[in-house]
Motif scaffolding. Structure first.
Motif: not given
Length: 125
Positions: A33-34, A110-120, A23-28
């Motif tokens: 942070l969360v 966290l749920r929103l982040l997972k939806e935005r990035n499948g690899a995460l 996943p993109a470093p920013i998403i990680i």
């Protein structure tokens, strides 16, 4: 001396599945942070529970030893202790409720982040 250019070897086709791209470093970083905020909220919840347990244990101790003293004689001690117990009970309840509310918000993030990035989503189950 004669230098000759060496051609790179052609890529070999493998039948093995490849790993998904990271996943993109920013998403990680957002997920880290969360998760750090979540650990902080869990620590606040633990503290709130401990603060709520303190007045209950002190009150239990006072009730258990009540046969050794007359309430009217020690009323000037019992009233401040009772007020302190009430204040600690309110503080512990407030800390616990605030921590639970923040934990729910962090789970939603966290749920929103997972939806935005499948690899995460593979890393955070």
């Amino acid at each position: 001396m004669d230098f000759q250019a060496v051609a790179p070897a052609p890529p070999v086709d493998h039948d093995e599945p490849t790993c998904p791209p990271p996943p993109a470093p920013i998403i990680i970083n957002e997920a880290q942070l969360v998760l750090a905020e979540k650990r902080t909220s869990l620590a606040a919840l633990r503290t709130g529970i401990a603060i709520v347990a303190l007045p209950m244990s002190l009150t239990t101790f006072l009730i258990a030893t009540s046969r050794y003293y007359d309430t009217e004689d020690v009323l000037h001690f019992l009233l401040p202790v009772g007020a302190l117990n009430l204040a600690l009970l309110v503080l512990g309840t407030w800390l616990s409720l605030r921590a639970v509310r923040r934990l729910r918000q962090q789970e939603q993030t966290l749920r929103l982040l997972k939806e935005r990035n499948g690899a995460l989503a593979e890393f955070l189950k």
